[in-house]
Each structure stands twice: as C-alpha cells, then as structure tokens.
Design a protein around this motif. Structure first.
Motif, PDB file in Angstrom:
ATOM      1  N   ALA A 335      48.787  -3.752 -68.493  1.00 28.60           N
ATOM      2  CA  ALA A 335      48.184  -2.457 -68.825  1.00 28.60           C
ATOM      3  C   ALA A 335      46.796  -2.366 -68.228  1.00 28.60           C
ATOM      4  CB  ALA A 335      48.135  -2.267 -70.340  1.00 28.60           C
ATOM      5  N   GLY A 336      46.054  -3.492 -68.249  1.00 31.98           N
ATOM      6  CA  GLY A 336      44.734  -3.527 -67.640  1.00 31.98           C
ATOM      7  C   GLY A 336      43.675  -2.859 -68.478  1.00 31.98           C
ATOM      8  N   GLU A 337      42.505  -2.740 -67.876  1.00 29.84           N
ATOM      9  CA  GLU A 337      41.368  -2.098 -68.527  1.00 29.84           C
ATOM     10  C   GLU A 337      41.181  -0.692 -67.984  1.00 29.84           C
ATOM     11  OE1 GLU A 337      37.953  -4.511 -67.998  1.00 29.84           O
ATOM     12  OE2 GLU A 337      38.722  -6.205 -69.176  1.00 29.84           O
ATOM     13  N   GLN A 338      40.707   0.181 -68.845  1.00 32.69           N
ATOM     14  CA  GLN A 338      40.441   1.551 -68.423  1.00 32.69           C
ATOM     15  C   GLN A 338      39.067   1.650 -67.788  1.00 32.69           C
ATOM     16  OE1 GLN A 338      40.949   4.105 -71.809  1.00 32.69           O
ATOM     17  NE2 GLN A 338      43.182   3.967 -71.770  1.00 32.69           N
ATOM     18  N   ALA A 339      38.915   2.610 -66.902  1.00 32.50           N
ATOM     19  CA  ALA A 339      37.610   2.857 -66.307  1.00 32.50           C
ATOM     20  C   ALA A 339      36.654   3.395 -67.365  1.00 32.50           C
ATOM     21  CB  ALA A 339      37.733   3.849 -65.152  1.00 32.50           C
ATOM     22  N   ASP A 340      35.388   3.076 -67.201  1.00 37.27           N
ATOM     23  CA  ASP A 340      34.370   3.544 -68.132  1.00 37.27           C
ATOM     24  C   ASP A 340      33.879   4.909 -67.672  1.00 37.27           C
ATOM     25  OD1 ASP A 340      32.245   3.987 -69.802  1.00 37.27           O
ATOM     26  OD2 ASP A 340      31.386   1.983 -69.607  1.00 37.27           O
ATOM     27  N   ASP A 342      31.467   6.607 -68.644  1.00 32.82           N
ATOM     28  CA  ASP A 342      30.006   6.679 -68.629  1.00 32.82           C
ATOM     29  C   ASP A 342      29.375   5.729 -67.615  1.00 32.82           C
ATOM     30  OD1 ASP A 342      30.014   8.554 -70.723  1.00 32.82           O
ATOM     31  OD2 ASP A 342      30.215   6.945 -72.199  1.00 32.82           O
ATOM     32  N   ASP A 343      30.204   4.914 -66.953  1.00 27.73           N
ATOM     33  CA  ASP A 343      29.684   3.957 -65.977  1.00 27.73           C
ATOM     34  C   ASP A 343      30.626   3.932 -64.781  1.00 27.73           C
ATOM     35  OD1 ASP A 343      28.538   1.959 -64.529  1.00 27.73           O
ATOM     36  OD2 ASP A 343      28.558   0.452 -66.123  1.00 27.73           O
ATOM     37  N   PRO A 344      30.307   4.690 -63.739  1.00 28.09           N
ATOM     38  CA  PRO A 344      31.217   4.763 -62.583  1.00 28.09           C
ATOM     39  C   PRO A 344      31.342   3.445 -61.833  1.00 28.09           C
ATOM     40  CG  PRO A 344      29.135   5.876 -62.110  1.00 28.09           C
ATOM     41  CD  PRO A 344      29.104   5.527 -63.561  1.00 28.09           C
ATOM     42  N   ARG A 345      30.495   2.476 -62.160  1.00 27.31           N
ATOM     43  CA  ARG A 345      30.585   1.183 -61.473  1.00 27.31           C
ATOM     44  C   ARG A 345      31.786   0.377 -61.943  1.00 27.31           C
ATOM     45  NH1 ARG A 345      25.312  -1.812 -62.985  1.00 27.31           N
ATOM     46  NH2 ARG A 345      26.124  -1.165 -65.020  1.00 27.31           N
ATOM     47  N   LYS A 346      32.308   0.689 -63.118  1.00 22.15           N
ATOM     48  CA  LYS A 346      33.414  -0.080 -63.674  1.00 22.15           C
ATOM     49  C   LYS A 346      34.734   0.589 -63.332  1.00 22.15           C
ATOM     50  CE  LYS A 346      35.305  -1.948 -67.979  1.00 22.15           C
ATOM     51  NZ  LYS A 346      35.174  -2.024 -69.441  1.00 22.15           N
ATOM     52  N   GLY A 347      35.614  -0.142 -62.643  1.00 15.18           N
ATOM     53  CA  GLY A 347      36.894   0.403 -62.245  1.00 15.18           C
ATOM     54  C   GLY A 347      38.009  -0.028 -63.179  1.00 15.18           C
ATOM     55  N   ALA A 348      39.085   0.737 -63.181  1.00 12.70           N
ATOM     56  CA  ALA A 348      40.252   0.415 -63.996  1.00 12.70           C
ATOM     57  C   ALA A 348      41.096  -0.640 -63.298  1.00 12.70           C
ATOM     58  CB  ALA A 348      41.081   1.678 -64.239  1.00 12.70           C
ATOM     59  N   THR A 349      41.938  -1.316 -64.068  1.00 16.09           N
ATOM     60  CA  THR A 349      42.828  -2.344 -63.530  1.00 16.09           C
ATOM     61  C   THR A 349      44.241  -2.124 -64.074  1.00 16.09           C
ATOM     62  OG1 THR A 349      42.283  -3.871 -65.344  1.00 16.09           O
ATOM     63  CG2 THR A 349      40.950  -4.015 -63.334  1.00 16.09           C
ATOM     64  N   LEU A 351      48.021  -1.039 -64.793  1.00 19.89           N
ATOM     65  CA  LEU A 351      48.617   0.297 -64.783  1.00 19.89           C
ATOM     66  C   LEU A 351      47.564   1.384 -64.931  1.00 19.89           C
ATOM     67  CD1 LEU A 351      51.801  -0.249 -67.002  1.00 19.89           C
ATOM     68  CD2 LEU A 351      51.773   0.421 -64.592  1.00 19.89           C
ATOM     69  N   ASN A 352      46.489   1.083 -65.641  1.00 17.64           N
ATOM     70  CA  ASN A 352      45.443   2.084 -65.819  1.00 17.64           C
ATOM     71  C   ASN A 352      44.793   2.477 -64.501  1.00 17.64           C
ATOM     72  OD1 ASN A 352      45.474   2.569 -68.661  1.00 17.64           O
ATOM     73  ND2 ASN A 352      44.567   0.554 -68.978  1.00 17.64           N
ATOM     74  N   ALA A 353      44.842   1.587 -63.501  1.00 16.82           N
ATOM     75  CA  ALA A 353      44.263   1.918 -62.203  1.00 16.82           C
ATOM     76  C   ALA A 353      45.072   2.989 -61.484  1.00 16.82           C
ATOM     77  CB  ALA A 353      44.165   0.662 -61.343  1.00 16.82           C
ATOM     78  N   LEU A 354      46.342   3.146 -61.858  1.00 16.06           N
ATOM     79  CA  LEU A 354      47.175   4.181 -61.248  1.00 16.06           C
ATOM     80  C   LEU A 354      46.997   5.540 -61.906  1.00 16.06           C
ATOM     81  CD1 LEU A 354      50.506   2.148 -60.937  1.00 16.06           C
ATOM     82  CD2 LEU A 354      48.914   2.692 -59.089  1.00 16.06           C
ATOM     83  N   THR A 355      46.246   5.582 -63.007  1.00 13.95           N
ATOM     84  CA  THR A 355      46.095   6.831 -63.767  1.00 13.95           C
ATOM     85  C   THR A 355      45.462   7.925 -62.940  1.00 13.95           C
ATOM     86  OG1 THR A 355      45.924   5.606 -65.856  1.00 13.95           O
ATOM     87  CG2 THR A 355      45.054   7.846 -65.810  1.00 13.95           C
ATOM     88  N   ASP A 356      44.433   7.588 -62.168  1.00 14.36           N
ATOM     89  CA  ASP A 356      43.690   8.603 -61.426  1.00 14.36           C
ATOM     90  C   ASP A 356      44.285   8.911 -60.059  1.00 14.36           C
ATOM     91  OD1 ASP A 356      41.868   8.848 -63.498  1.00 14.36           O
ATOM     92  OD2 ASP A 356      40.570   7.271 -62.712  1.00 14.36           O
ATOM     93  N   VAL A 357      45.404   8.279 -59.715  1.00 16.01           N
ATOM     94  CA  VAL A 357      46.057   8.567 -58.432  1.00 16.01           C
ATOM     95  C   VAL A 357      47.043   9.698 -58.663  1.00 16.01           C
ATOM     96  CG1 VAL A 357      47.324   7.610 -56.486  1.00 16.01           C
ATOM     97  CG2 VAL A 357      45.784   6.142 -57.793  1.00 16.01           C
ATOM     98  N   ASP A 358      46.638  10.888 -58.324  1.00 13.95           N
ATOM     99  CA  ASP A 358      47.412  12.080 -58.679  1.00 13.95           C
ATOM    100  C   ASP A 358      48.733  12.155 -57.928  1.00 13.95           C
ATOM    101  OD1 ASP A 358      47.438  14.597 -60.204  1.00 13.95           O
ATOM    102  OD2 ASP A 358      47.430  15.541 -58.229  1.00 13.95           O
TER     103      ASP A 358
END
Length: 631
Positions: A335-340, A342-349, A351-358
């Motif tokens: 599942a990974g970690e979600q992006a923050d 409030d902090d654009p420096r932190k990326g998701a990992t 399955l959560n990294a696929l969330t923003d790929v429209d």
C-alpha cells in the motif's frame, strides 16, 4: 457582454458547435511490486526527500533500463518483471510502475541511518585520508547507487578526462590576448611543454576560468594567475561511463566545479539529475561546521583534488560496498505511504504512488501471490481501484490453487472493480540456459501480466466495450491446470474467469466477469465501458464549473454529452437500432429543483444501454420436413 466604447466595426469570434468530449485512455496499466533496482521515493535525511513518481514505460526494453531484467528479487521469482514482459508481449503499450522497497526500521518504526545507508551500494572516491592513530577517518566522496537494492553492486563506474586544444589566444608577438572556447568555471591544465599532457593532471597545474571584469581569465586560489610566454592551457572535461545489466550510460563534457552548468554534481546528483533514471550519483561529504575554515583548501584546490580523486584507479570499478534488499516485506508495504499534502518534498510509495497518475485505468499487483491465501494484499489492490473509481483491478489466484482453493479465495471478495483469472500459466524460463538434450526449463507465473496486456490489445483493436475474452494468450507454453468444460461450469457462475486451451485455437482467455454479486455489473466490459464514459465526461466538462446555471448552459451540456454518446452508439458500444434506444440525456427543470439552483448544483441525468457479451451462443436445431409449415 463585451464593452463597445468607441464607434468602430468590431469583428468577434464565436462558436456554434457543442464542445466535444475526448475519450480518455483505457489501456494504461499501473503496477506496484518488487524490482531488482529502480526509482522509488524515499527520505534521504532529515531535510531532504527524493521524490520520484512512477515512470511511464512504453516497452519492455525501457522497463529493463529502469528496473532491471528478469533476475530474482529476494531470492525469489521476479513476478513484476515477468508481468511487464507479458503485458507488452500481449499488446500493452503504456505502463506505470511503482517499485516497493522496505527500509529496515528500528524501535518505534524509525529508520536507522546506518541501516538506511547499507541499502545503497557505493564506491569511495580517492585514497583514504590519514586521520592519525585512534581517530576516525573523515568521510570521502563516493559514487553511490541512486536507488536501494543489492543489484546496485553490479553497477560499474569509469571516469576519464578529455583535453581540448590550447585555449590561449595570442597576438603576432606572442602576447596574451584572450581565452577561447571556454566558459566560466571550466577547469584547465596549464603546461609549458609543447606536447599535450597525458594521464591524470597534477593538481598544481589546475586553473579555474572566471570572469574578471568583462574578460575571462585563469585564476587560482590566490587570484588571477599569470600566463607566461610559453604557457599553454588545455580545457579539461570528464566523461563518465556507467554500465549495469547490459545498460550503458555515457555522460560527456562534465565539469568538476559545482557552479559550472555541466557540473558533475548536477548531471549526476541525487535530485534533479539530467537523467531521471540515472543509476548513480556523486555523494560529497558534508562540511563539518566545527572545522576551522583556515585549514580548509580553497575552492580551486578542492576542485583539483576532487578531479584527481575521480581519476584515481581505485575509484574506478563496481560499487562493491554496501547494497542490500532491505527488510522483509509485509503486506502493508505494498500500500505504501501517502504523499504529504503540506510537504511537496515527500512522495508517495507503493500503490499510493499510482493515485496521482490520472492515465491509469487498469491496476495489478502480481507480487500479491507471495502472501498465499492471505486476502489482505489483494484487498489493498481492490480497495485502491474502488477508491480511485475509474480503475479495474486484475487479481491473481494463490499459487498452486486447485478448483476448490480458488473458489474459496474468490468467496472472500465482492467488488465491481475487480476481476479474477485462473489458473497460472507456464512459460519457458528465459533466465536459464538449458543443457544440450535436456528439456527446456519452465517457470510458472500468475496470469495478471498476460491478461492486462490482452485488455490493452482488445481496447486498441476493438474498443473498451468489447469483452477482453476469446483472445489468444501470447508467450506461454501451456496453462498450468486444464480447465475443462465441466470445471468451468463451476467457476463461471462464481465470477472466476478461466484460461483454457482449445485444440486448433490455442490458449485463450475464456471469461469476462467481475467479482461483483450485483447483476448490473457482472461483466468486465460493462464496468470498463462505464468507467470510460464517466471519466471522459468528467474531464471534458470541467469548463462548465462557475458558468451561469441557466437554460443556455443546460442546452450546451446536453448537446455535448449527446454528441459523445452518439459516437459510442455508432461504434457499437451501445444497444439499439436508433440513438433514442441507446441513450438519453436530461438536463433541465425536470432534473433540478429550485433548491438545487439556489445551491449552485447542475444535475444532468444520463442513461445508456451497454452491449453485453454473447456469453452463451445457442442454436436450436430440429427436424423439418418438406411438407411442414414453418412456425
């Protein structure tokens, strides 16, 4: 309305057409799983994050370049790589990959710095400094793998220096005039010899090109350097060759000084590198704030020392230190970690990294089979597809599942956004060279990579409304379990799609059902057709937000959606001999109350009649005599 303040002739552009709706892509696959190497978002230290969104892969060759080949991961089958290979072999064209990696964590879930660094392979640059008896040697520069994993130890780095021609321009009397073909922060090597120097340059002969007033001059740490009558200056540029697993990256015209546009620490830096998929980066030691600045070398001397260290023979070769595959993986790591937010420096990992790929419309996670009959990993995949709304998950059955096992596994799920395919398939193992005369080595794989490729192929050749079934499975030797007619009569009513072999017709996907208990969403093509329609309409009607909510807008919305649905009906996606039988669009006072209008709501009601697959083709045949009348 526009203002007309001055008497004149005004020519204005207008449109008499409805806005068009462009259909979204439906064949793009997103996968999360283990890989030998490759991009991943992680926290480098307390203040720095490496953010790497899942890269777009358009061929298996690109996958190999980014994530390595088919070699084992954690001493087990590389299911992700084989799935990507199968996806492209069966007609897929676009793939987003989110690599999963678990850094070792200590008490409280905190990643220890030493354990973190041990995940990255490295090779120190230059000789080890003498720290004196009993003292800890100061840190050295190092070539470090950009991504974690034991495969980083197979990366090889070679650095060479190239010298240009003499950059000193003189007049007829031999007096210095200017420097040519150089730019600020270039390093040059000065020499009084007629022959071009060879080998590693002496740090004492290094000068830096800097702008002094309006001119470029050679400088050292004491200021502007003298250029003698016989002095020649040769531009120094580095070439770095990085090789790994058949991949060779060549970086040319690199400079050492950090302020140079082609500085090696920029082109091969940890973040914002020239190549997003660069294998290595040059890690420089962080200056000690307690160190006396008077003892620190000047910037030109430091650059000259770094240049000599990079060219040192012991600095060339494989990244032989460090590098491991992290801690054992748990289900939650996928599942990974979600992006923050409030902090654009932190990326998701994960399955959560696929969330923003429209673009992603299909998701799969072949590594879910590592957890056997544990439904949690598959549950995460299905939950992701349902949460994103416009995606469907392709689910793999557990390894070595019998008919009874897969039925028990399927009974745990009920989702209109997922489809299960059974059984596994067998291929000839391309990673093993067979002995002469021996049977070819084989490998068993979950079916999701093959099936998602067939999804994409069917969409491209026919359309999303066509059920991705009765399609040939490419690249397999055989299907692991023989699913007969009678066996499928047990599987099909429960929504388990069978892979079957038909003599003379090959291996085919022979099912197109979802894991839903709702009869409306029983078929994969119906679910995916509605995903396509809903997503396309949502994206293409964003222009309507904040427009005046009146009859003019309602008419425009109706025309836009009706034009789009007419094309779908004409192409065969909808039932009916006439458009009126295939769809309707209502957007008027019958769909909105005054309360809706007062609260800024525009409600459009759309109904479509999808085409269902001819799952049961029935011919009724009876005897008929010449004197009988036809009924």
């Amino acid at each position: 309305m526009p203002e007309y303040l001055t008497p004149a002739v005004y020519v204005e552009e207008t449109s008499f057409r409805a806005r068009s709706i462009e259909g979204v892509a439906t064949s793009t696959l997103g996968m999360a799983g283990l890989a030998r190497y490759g991009p991943i978002s992680y926290r480098f230290n307390a203040d720095e994050y490496v953010v790497q969104p899942p890269p777009l892969i358009t061929s298996y060759g690109e996958f190999e370049r980014a994530f390595g080949g088919l070699g084992p991961v954690k001493d087990d089958t590389n299911y992700l790589a084989f799935a990507a290979r199968a996806f492209f072999a069966n007609g897929g064209r676009r793939l987003y990959v989110s690599r999963v990696f678990n850094f070792p964590r200590g008490d409280g879930g905190v990643i220890d710095d030493e354990d973190f660094d041990a995940c990255f392979a490295r090779r120190p640059v230059g000789p080890e400094p003498d720290a004196g008896p009993g003292a800890e040697p100061p840190p050295r520069p190092a070539w470090q793998a950009r991504w974690p994993g034991s495969a980083g130890r197979d990366i090889k780095v070679e650095v060479t220096v190239r010298r240009g021609r003499d950059v000193v321009v003189r007049d007829a009397d031999g007096a210095f005039v200017r420097l040519s073909t150089v730019r600020p922060f270039d390093l040059v090597q000065v020499s009084d010899e007629d022959a071009v120097p060879t080998g590693a340059p002496d740090p004492d002969d290094i000068r830096l090109v800097q702008r002094v007033g309006d001119d470029l001059r050679l400088t050292d740490d004491d200021g502007v350097a003298d250029i003698g009558a016989d002095t020649k200056a040769y531009l120094l540029q580095l070439q770095v060759v990085v090789t790994w697993a058949g991949r060779s990256d060549v970086y040319t015209e690199l400079a050492v000084h950090p302020d140079h546009p082609r500085a090696i620490t920029r082109a091969l830096g940890l973040k914002d590198a020239a190549d997003d998929l660069a294998l290595v980066w040059l890690r420089l030691p962080i200056p000690d704030p307690d160190e006396d600045d008077a003892d620190a070398p000047g910037p030109i001397a430091a650059a000259a020392t770094l240049l000599a260290d990079l060219l040192d023979g012991d600095s060339q070769g494989f990244l032989s230190e460090g590098g491991n595959d992290g801690a054992d993986l748990a289900v939650g790591d996928f599942a990974g970690e979600q992006a923050d937010p409030d902090d654009p420096r932190k990326g998701a990992t994960g399955l959560n990294a696929l969330t923003d790929v429209d673009d992603v419309a299909i998701v799969a996670m072949p590594d879910s089979v590592r957890f056997g009959t544990d439904m949690t990993a598959v549950g995460l995949l299905i939950e992701h597809a349902e949460r994103q709304r416009y995606r469907i998950a392709v689910v793999d059955p557990p390894r070595d599942s019998s008919i009874s096992d897969v039925r028990q596994f399927r009974a745990k799920f009920d989702s209109r956004h997922a489809a299960l395919y059974y059984p596994w398939v067998e291929i000839i193992d391309p990673t093993v060279v067979p002995d002469a005369g021996s049977p070819p080595p084989v490998l068993r794989l979950p079916p999701s990579g093959f099936v998602t490729g067939i999804y994409a192929r069917s969409d491209i050749e026919r359309g999303v409304y066509k059920a991705p079934a009765n399609e040939v499975i490419r690249g397999i030797r055989r299907i692991e379990t023989n699913v007969t007619f009678d066996r499928q009569s047990t599987l099909n009513p429960e929504g388990i799609n069978a892979l079957r072999f038909f003599p003379g017709r090959g291996n085919r996907v022979w099912g197109a059902r979802t894991l839903s208990s709702d009869p409306e969403w029983k078929y994969v093509n119906v679910r995916r057709l509605f995903i396509y329609l809903e997503h396309s309409i949502e994206k293409a009607t964003q222009w309507a937000v904040f427009e005046p909510n009146n009859e003019r807008l309602w008419t425009s919305i109706r025309r836009t959606v009706e034009d789009f649905l007419f094309i779908q009906w004409r192409d065969g996606a909808l039932l009916g001999s006439r458009p009126e039988e295939a769809y309707f669009v209502r957007c008027d006072r019958s769909t909105m109350s005054q309360n809706d209008l007062d609260n800024g709501r525009l409600i459009c009601l759309v109904g479509v009649a999808p085409t269902y697959p001819a799952e049961f083709v029935i011919f009724r045949i009876g005897q008929w005599t010449a004197d009988a009348q036809r009924s």
